[in-house]
Enzyme design. Sequence first.
Site, PDB file in Angstrom:
ATOM      1  N   ASP A  35       0.850  -1.198   0.000  1.00  0.00           N
ATOM      2  CA  ASP A  35       0.000   0.000   0.000  1.00  0.00           C
ATOM      3  C   ASP A  35       0.886   1.248   0.000  1.00  0.00           C
ATOM      4  O   ASP A  35       1.855   1.321   0.749  1.00  0.00           O
ATOM      5  CB  ASP A  35      -0.895   0.046   1.259  1.00  0.00           C
ATOM      6  CG  ASP A  35      -1.730  -1.226   1.406  1.00  0.00           C
ATOM      7  OD1 ASP A  35      -1.699  -1.834   2.496  1.00  0.00           O
ATOM      8  OD2 ASP A  35      -2.334  -1.622   0.398  1.00  0.00           O
ATOM      9  N   ASP A  41       0.288   8.683   7.625  1.00  0.00           N
ATOM     10  CA  ASP A  41       0.619   7.364   8.204  1.00  0.00           C
ATOM     11  C   ASP A  41       2.023   7.400   8.797  1.00  0.00           C
ATOM     12  O   ASP A  41       2.251   6.975   9.935  1.00  0.00           O
ATOM     13  CB  ASP A  41       0.575   6.282   7.117  1.00  0.00           C
ATOM     14  CG  ASP A  41      -0.808   6.025   6.548  1.00  0.00           C
ATOM     15  OD1 ASP A  41      -0.913   5.810   5.323  1.00  0.00           O
ATOM     16  OD2 ASP A  41      -1.757   6.058   7.332  1.00  0.00           O
ATOM     17  N   GLU A  64       1.916  -1.468  11.609  1.00  0.00           N
ATOM     18  CA  GLU A  64       1.365  -1.854  10.310  1.00  0.00           C
ATOM     19  C   GLU A  64       2.151  -1.184   9.189  1.00  0.00           C
ATOM     20  O   GLU A  64       2.224  -1.682   8.073  1.00  0.00           O
ATOM     21  CB  GLU A  64      -0.101  -1.456  10.206  1.00  0.00           C
ATOM     22  CG  GLU A  64      -0.728  -1.897   8.899  1.00  0.00           C
ATOM     23  CD  GLU A  64      -2.118  -1.316   8.720  1.00  0.00           C
ATOM     24  OE1 GLU A  64      -2.254  -0.366   7.933  1.00  0.00           O
ATOM     25  OE2 GLU A  64      -3.022  -1.797   9.397  1.00  0.00           O
ATOM     26  N   GLU A  65       2.779  -0.061   9.510  1.00  0.00           N
ATOM     27  CA  GLU A  65       3.502   0.716   8.492  1.00  0.00           C
ATOM     28  C   GLU A  65       4.956   0.284   8.345  1.00  0.00           C
ATOM     29  O   GLU A  65       5.715   0.891   7.579  1.00  0.00           O
ATOM     30  CB  GLU A  65       3.430   2.207   8.844  1.00  0.00           C
ATOM     31  CG  GLU A  65       2.014   2.757   8.892  1.00  0.00           C
ATOM     32  CD  GLU A  65       1.249   2.578   7.577  1.00  0.00           C
ATOM     33  OE1 GLU A  65       0.013   2.460   7.621  1.00  0.00           O
ATOM     34  OE2 GLU A  65       1.917   2.485   6.519  1.00  0.00           O
ATOM     35  N   ASP A  83      -1.692  -0.004  14.548  1.00  0.00           N
ATOM     36  CA  ASP A  83      -1.978   0.638  13.265  1.00  0.00           C
ATOM     37  C   ASP A  83      -2.058   2.127  13.563  1.00  0.00           C
ATOM     38  O   ASP A  83      -3.033   2.590  14.143  1.00  0.00           O
ATOM     39  CB  ASP A  83      -3.312   0.115  12.691  1.00  0.00           C
ATOM     40  CG  ASP A  83      -3.611   0.691  11.306  1.00  0.00           C
ATOM     41  OD1 ASP A  83      -4.551   0.199  10.652  1.00  0.00           O
ATOM     42  OD2 ASP A  83      -2.921   1.644  10.898  1.00  0.00           O
ATOM     43  N   LEU A  85      -2.658   4.996  11.995  1.00  0.00           N
ATOM     44  CA  LEU A  85      -3.786   5.815  11.548  1.00  0.00           C
ATOM     45  C   LEU A  85      -4.607   5.031  10.533  1.00  0.00           C
ATOM     46  O   LEU A  85      -4.478   5.194   9.322  1.00  0.00           O
ATOM     47  CB  LEU A  85      -3.288   7.135  10.955  1.00  0.00           C
ATOM     48  CG  LEU A  85      -4.322   8.269  10.928  1.00  0.00           C
ATOM     49  CD1 LEU A  85      -4.860   8.573  12.326  1.00  0.00           C
ATOM     50  CD2 LEU A  85      -3.729   9.509  10.285  1.00  0.00           C
ATOM     51  N   ASP A  86      -5.478   4.181  11.084  1.00  0.00           N
ATOM     52  CA  ASP A  86      -6.288   3.331  10.219  1.00  0.00           C
ATOM     53  C   ASP A  86      -7.319   4.138   9.462  1.00  0.00           C
ATOM     54  O   ASP A  86      -7.965   5.017  10.029  1.00  0.00           O
ATOM     55  CB  ASP A  86      -6.986   2.261  11.058  1.00  0.00           C
ATOM     56  CG  ASP A  86      -7.754   1.307  10.178  1.00  0.00           C
ATOM     57  OD1 ASP A  86      -8.961   1.545   9.995  1.00  0.00           O
ATOM     58  OD2 ASP A  86      -7.139   0.412   9.593  1.00  0.00           O
ATOM     59  N   GLU A 226      -5.179  -4.926  13.631  1.00  0.00           N
ATOM     60  CA  GLU A 226      -6.579  -4.477  13.491  1.00  0.00           C
ATOM     61  C   GLU A 226      -7.581  -5.475  14.085  1.00  0.00           C
ATOM     62  O   GLU A 226      -8.396  -5.131  14.928  1.00  0.00           O
ATOM     63  CB  GLU A 226      -6.900  -4.239  12.004  1.00  0.00           C
ATOM     64  CG  GLU A 226      -6.069  -3.136  11.360  1.00  0.00           C
ATOM     65  CD  GLU A 226      -6.128  -3.136   9.833  1.00  0.00           C
ATOM     66  OE1 GLU A 226      -6.103  -2.035   9.254  1.00  0.00           O
ATOM     67  OE2 GLU A 226      -6.183  -4.222   9.227  1.00  0.00           O
TER      68      GLU A 226
END
Length: 281
Positions: A35, A41, A64-65, A83, A85-86, A226
């Site tokens: 992504d 993010d 997650e990043e 995560d 900034l989902d 998540e």
Amino acid sequence: MKDIIKAIETASVEIKKIIDLGDTSKSENENSTGDTQLKLDIASDVVIEKIFSEIPSIKAIVSEEQDSIVNLHEDGEYLIAYDPLDGSSLVDVNLSVGSIYGIYKNEFNAQNIIGAVYVVFGPRVEMVVALDNSVKMYRLYENKFNFIQDVKLNEKGKINATGSTQMNWAPFHKKLVNDMFNDGYYLRYSGGMVPDLHQILLKGGGLFSYPATTDKQKGKLRQLFEVFPFALVYEFAGGGAVDGFKRVLEVETTHIHDTTPCFFGSNEEIKRVLEVYKNHG
Ligand code: FBP
């Protein structure tokens, strides 16, 4: 644990400023699942990692990043997967987004999650903490998070939040969703997992679904960052979380960025999912 919650509060005040003032455009970078990362993010991730690196009780973190686990304090007791900034792609259209934290002990897997925190950045900033079989909500006011209420789900709700691309749904999933609408459930889906699950929790119940689809056989949402944290929140609030066939907190993790189909809801809706899916295993 108190120092970790305090650290999340501090990070959330900073992230709120980043959301208010930050650049919502794409960065040059891609995360490990391909992504394109937004500058928001990365900025949020940097804030959280810096603040967690100063907490002695945190042994290691994984974002997650980021591609891999970052070891922080050898004698630390807790592992945190988060995560930053989902749903960040919703900021530039001014919809609510959130941060998600899973607190683990010994190993990053479902069996070892002991706590979860999420923060909603919407018209108000609210933090929900799931610990010791209870779920509590706090609201930010003048840089301080104040206790608002305990959060509990009813046995049955009215909301139907239907994730993923409908044309790629299995026919039995399409029937499940349509039957619920025919039974009077109403659609509430913003495309932001945090506000969508927060709404179902605060409005007493319903179902959020992000199933396996023809294009995403393992779903889209990530286990450690998540799904497992929200599964703990929903179970502690008296509801449930499944992958269609079993508790999502029984799902095995083989890679830190694994995804899984997931369904979160009040008990009546979770039973309904299991009933429909059991014939399609
Ligand atoms: P990110 O982690 O890349 O933000 O994706 C997660 C998410 O945006 C969730 O917040 C949301 O529930 C879902 O993806 C929306 O997916 P879709 O647009 O396929 O329904």
